[in-house]
Motif scaffolding. Sequence first.
Motif, mmCIF file in Angstrom:
data_model
loop_
_atom_site.group_PDB
_atom_site.id
_atom_site.type_symbol
_atom_site.label_atom_id
_atom_site.label_comp_id
_atom_site.label_asym_id
_atom_site.label_seq_id
_atom_site.Cartn_x
_atom_site.Cartn_y
_atom_site.Cartn_z
ATOM 1 N N VAL A 5 45.602 87.535 28.456
ATOM 2 C CA VAL A 5 44.560 86.521 28.300
ATOM 3 C C VAL A 5 43.293 87.202 27.818
ATOM 4 C CG1 VAL A 5 45.522 84.963 30.014
ATOM 5 C CG2 VAL A 5 43.944 86.723 30.749
ATOM 6 N N GLU A 6 42.574 86.484 27.002
ATOM 7 C CA GLU A 6 41.348 87.027 26.430
ATOM 8 C C GLU A 6 40.193 86.099 26.757
ATOM 9 O OE1 GLU A 6 41.136 88.874 22.292
ATOM 10 O OE2 GLU A 6 40.175 86.921 21.991
ATOM 11 N N ARG A 7 39.147 86.673 27.322
ATOM 12 C CA ARG A 7 37.963 85.887 27.664
ATOM 13 C C ARG A 7 36.786 86.414 26.866
ATOM 14 N NH1 ARG A 7 35.261 85.443 33.698
ATOM 15 N NH2 ARG A 7 33.538 84.047 33.138
ATOM 16 N N GLU A 18 35.316 95.095 22.074
ATOM 17 C CA GLU A 18 34.611 94.349 21.028
ATOM 18 C C GLU A 18 35.620 93.642 20.144
ATOM 19 O OE1 GLU A 18 31.823 95.391 17.182
ATOM 20 O OE2 GLU A 18 31.417 96.480 19.050
ATOM 21 N N LEU A 19 35.332 92.378 19.858
ATOM 22 C CA LEU A 19 36.179 91.572 18.976
ATOM 23 C C LEU A 19 35.374 91.170 17.747
ATOM 24 C CD1 LEU A 19 38.734 89.816 18.349
ATOM 25 C CD2 LEU A 19 37.609 87.973 19.614
ATOM 26 N N THR A 20 35.869 91.532 16.573
ATOM 27 C CA THR A 20 35.176 91.196 15.328
ATOM 28 C C THR A 20 36.034 90.234 14.519
ATOM 29 O OG1 THR A 20 34.107 93.369 15.279
ATOM 30 C CG2 THR A 20 34.147 92.106 13.219
ATOM 31 N N THR A 21 35.435 89.119 14.102
ATOM 32 C CA THR A 21 36.115 88.146 13.246
ATOM 33 C C THR A 21 35.219 87.833 12.055
ATOM 34 O OG1 THR A 21 35.162 86.164 14.250
ATOM 35 C CG2 THR A 21 37.071 87.126 15.354
ATOM 36 N N ALA A 71 30.903 88.933 15.848
ATOM 37 C CA ALA A 71 31.462 89.911 16.783
ATOM 38 C C ALA A 71 31.045 89.554 18.200
ATOM 39 C CB ALA A 71 30.999 91.313 16.412
ATOM 40 N N TRP A 72 31.992 89.692 19.140
ATOM 41 C CA TRP A 72 31.734 89.370 20.543
ATOM 42 C C TRP A 72 32.311 90.467 21.440
ATOM 43 C CZ3 TRP A 72 33.011 85.804 16.893
ATOM 44 C CH2 TRP A 72 32.160 84.684 16.760
ATOM 45 N N MET A 73 31.794 90.526 22.627
ATOM 46 C CA MET A 73 32.387 91.342 23.664
ATOM 47 C C MET A 73 33.434 90.489 24.387
ATOM 48 S SD MET A 73 30.883 94.160 23.193
ATOM 49 C CE MET A 73 31.532 95.085 24.597
ATOM 50 N N VAL A 74 34.592 91.093 24.651
ATOM 51 C CA VAL A 74 35.667 90.330 25.279
ATOM 52 C C VAL A 74 36.289 91.148 26.403
ATOM 53 C CG1 VAL A 74 36.226 89.092 23.156
ATOM 54 C CG2 VAL A 74 37.438 91.203 23.695
ATOM 55 N N HIS A 75 36.934 90.419 27.305
ATOM 56 C CA HIS A 75 37.720 91.067 28.359
ATOM 57 C C HIS A 75 39.161 90.648 28.189
ATOM 58 C CE1 HIS A 75 39.506 91.052 32.537
ATOM 59 N NE2 HIS A 75 39.240 92.332 32.320
ATOM 60 N N VAL A 128 27.895 90.465 20.260
ATOM 61 C CA VAL A 128 27.541 91.879 20.305
ATOM 62 C C VAL A 128 26.042 92.091 20.120
ATOM 63 C CG1 VAL A 128 27.828 94.083 19.094
ATOM 64 C CG2 VAL A 128 29.829 92.648 19.593
ATOM 65 N N ASN A 129 25.428 91.307 19.224
ATOM 66 C CA ASN A 129 23.994 91.509 18.969
ATOM 67 C C ASN A 129 23.122 91.079 20.140
ATOM 68 O OD1 ASN A 129 24.166 88.748 18.796
ATOM 69 N ND2 ASN A 129 23.782 88.639 16.578
#
Length: 701
Positions: free
Chosen positions: A71-73, A108-111, A115-119, A78-79
């Motif tokens: 699972v990804e939350r 870090e997830l980049t699309t 970009a977002w921080m994810v768990h 990121v900024n």
Amino acid sequence: MMNTHDLLIEIGAEELPPKALTTLANALADGITRRLHDAGLAPQGHTVYAAPRRLALLVRGVAGRQADREVERRGPAVNAAFDGEGRPSKALEGFARSCGVTVNDLQELTTDKGAWMVHRAMQPGQPAQALIPDMLAQALDELPIPKRMRWGAGEVAFVRPVHWIVLLFGDEVIDAEIYGVQTGRRTRGHRFHHPDPLIVPAPGEYAALLEGTGHVIADFAARRAMIKAQVEAAACELGGRAVLDEDLLDEVSALTEWPRVVTGNFEPRFLAVPKEALISTMQGNQRYFPLLDEAGELLPHFITVANIDSTDPAAVRMGNERVIRPRFSDAEFFWREDRKQPLSAQLDSLKTVVFQQRLGTQFDKTERVVRLARHIAGLTGADMERTARAALLAKCDLMSGMVGEFPELQGVMGRYLARHDGEHAEVAQALDEVYMPRRAGDALPATTVGQALALAERLDTLVGIFAIAGMEPTGSKDPFALRRAALGVLRILIEKNLDLDMHALLGFAYEAKFPSKDAVVLRDGNPLAVSNLFEFMLDRMRAYALDRGIRADVFESVLATRPTRPLDFERRAQAVNDFLALPQAEALAAANKRIGNILKKVEGDLPTAIDEALLAEPAERELAARVRRLEAELAPLFAAGDYTAALGRLAHLREAVDAFFDGVMVMAEDAALRDNRLALLNRLRALFLKVADISVLGGAI
């Protein structure tokens, strides 16, 4: 490989509503299997069971537990996750805490959107036993039960009081409490043959246990087939054939767990009563299967289905014979009384029956229908005097004792009484045919008099209601069944090859004398009510066409030309359907669209006169010559309504049209040349528009 088990669910209740039984069982199955699939438990198949006291479902090959899954939350962008010195922001730290990890455990997830921080974490799958009770509760709550009932002191509600619930996964019980009942493995057999509990060892043994020990055929389809076979065998022994109404078969199957056929007899004197009345009371009131001989005449026998192996079958037979006798005696009495006066004697009584408050009585309606039916008969070639006579008598049987006792026999009794009175056979038959088609897919009137009368009856109702503001059908509300009436009109006109102008018929009907009618409001020179009703009829035409496999874009292509004759509309649609199969169809549809777009940009009236001297290019000279020849050749085809042949001829224009657009500049700077080329395109497009606007055809051609 993951272990799988069979799942058995049974809801045991008091006798369930027979007409809703299979709907409820199938809805329960859909709700459970959908949730099992959504949960990743991958069921391999299922069997639905439905009997008077139970809804049950056997699901095969259900996974023992869900697979583990990642699972990804997603957390802060990121900024916004770090400050200028690279330290985690409070938002990022809070997100990490909510996930139960440190900031260093985040990724870090980049699309393409940022970009977002994810768990990311592995979520262990849950056991099926832990998930199934909630699935069952939710599926039960979703069942299509219009009105739920409560029982006892609790607040739980279901279609009927629930007495036991079986919930097995493999050979183990799933412990749960549903509707205040503890789940287990105890089911119950037949109420009389085996009232004691039965223990279900495993899901796969459920059906055999109930049948072999419990005297219950749990499978609805198997029970239905058994009843049908028993009834047919019993009918054969009695020297006849059973009237096997499908709805009655369904209902009897829903009322019995252990079906056993019982035959009975009634006095032959009752056969003097119209057989439809006897059949109606046998089927509708008693749930009996009537018997007919080889000639289709009623036999003095019936077949019923008991839910028990009786120790005294003769007593069961006599009981059923005793019940049917007074009902037949009532029918006999009404039939005798109704024949004491002619059907026409009931005309004055129609003055006391209101059809609709603002549209007057049934007598007022009768007068309008006589006028309209006579007019339609003149257009279709039906005998005008017989049609008028049938229209005059059409509502009289509503006042008879037989129709009062058997409302579903209106029209049928009119036919019998008219024959008794010595009315012409076509008049008598029309009194029945006026109600045809009675339902979707029903037979249409066979006689020309019946067709004219059926059209007049429906058109008067349609026009009358539309003439009263605010009475048109809206949403699901259609108290006068206008949608069904409109479809009946269209079916008669099209399927009986009656090439009548619908708009003209509506206008003629609108001119009748209504006791109360809103002030006439005109639109495009026509009464607003007629215009609105015509649009309503076109909507029904759309539904009729789509139900019969006509593509939506084909319907729209014909609708664009606004035909007012339904039969003509049908012929055009069939011609366009045939045109789609031609290799030239796609190119010509595209060309017509291009022509339409060009002509839309022209201000003022479109030119139509082609000046031969201004045809400068070989391609335009060729196309102009082809168009002139086709205008002459196609005129008789259009007049005869042979649109398939016309479109077939027009298909040969493809090469000339392609050459024209490849070699000719339509919007030339010279105004005379431009207008001449526009006139050519206008004449070309007009040929196609005599059938349909093929430029709207889309999708796969």
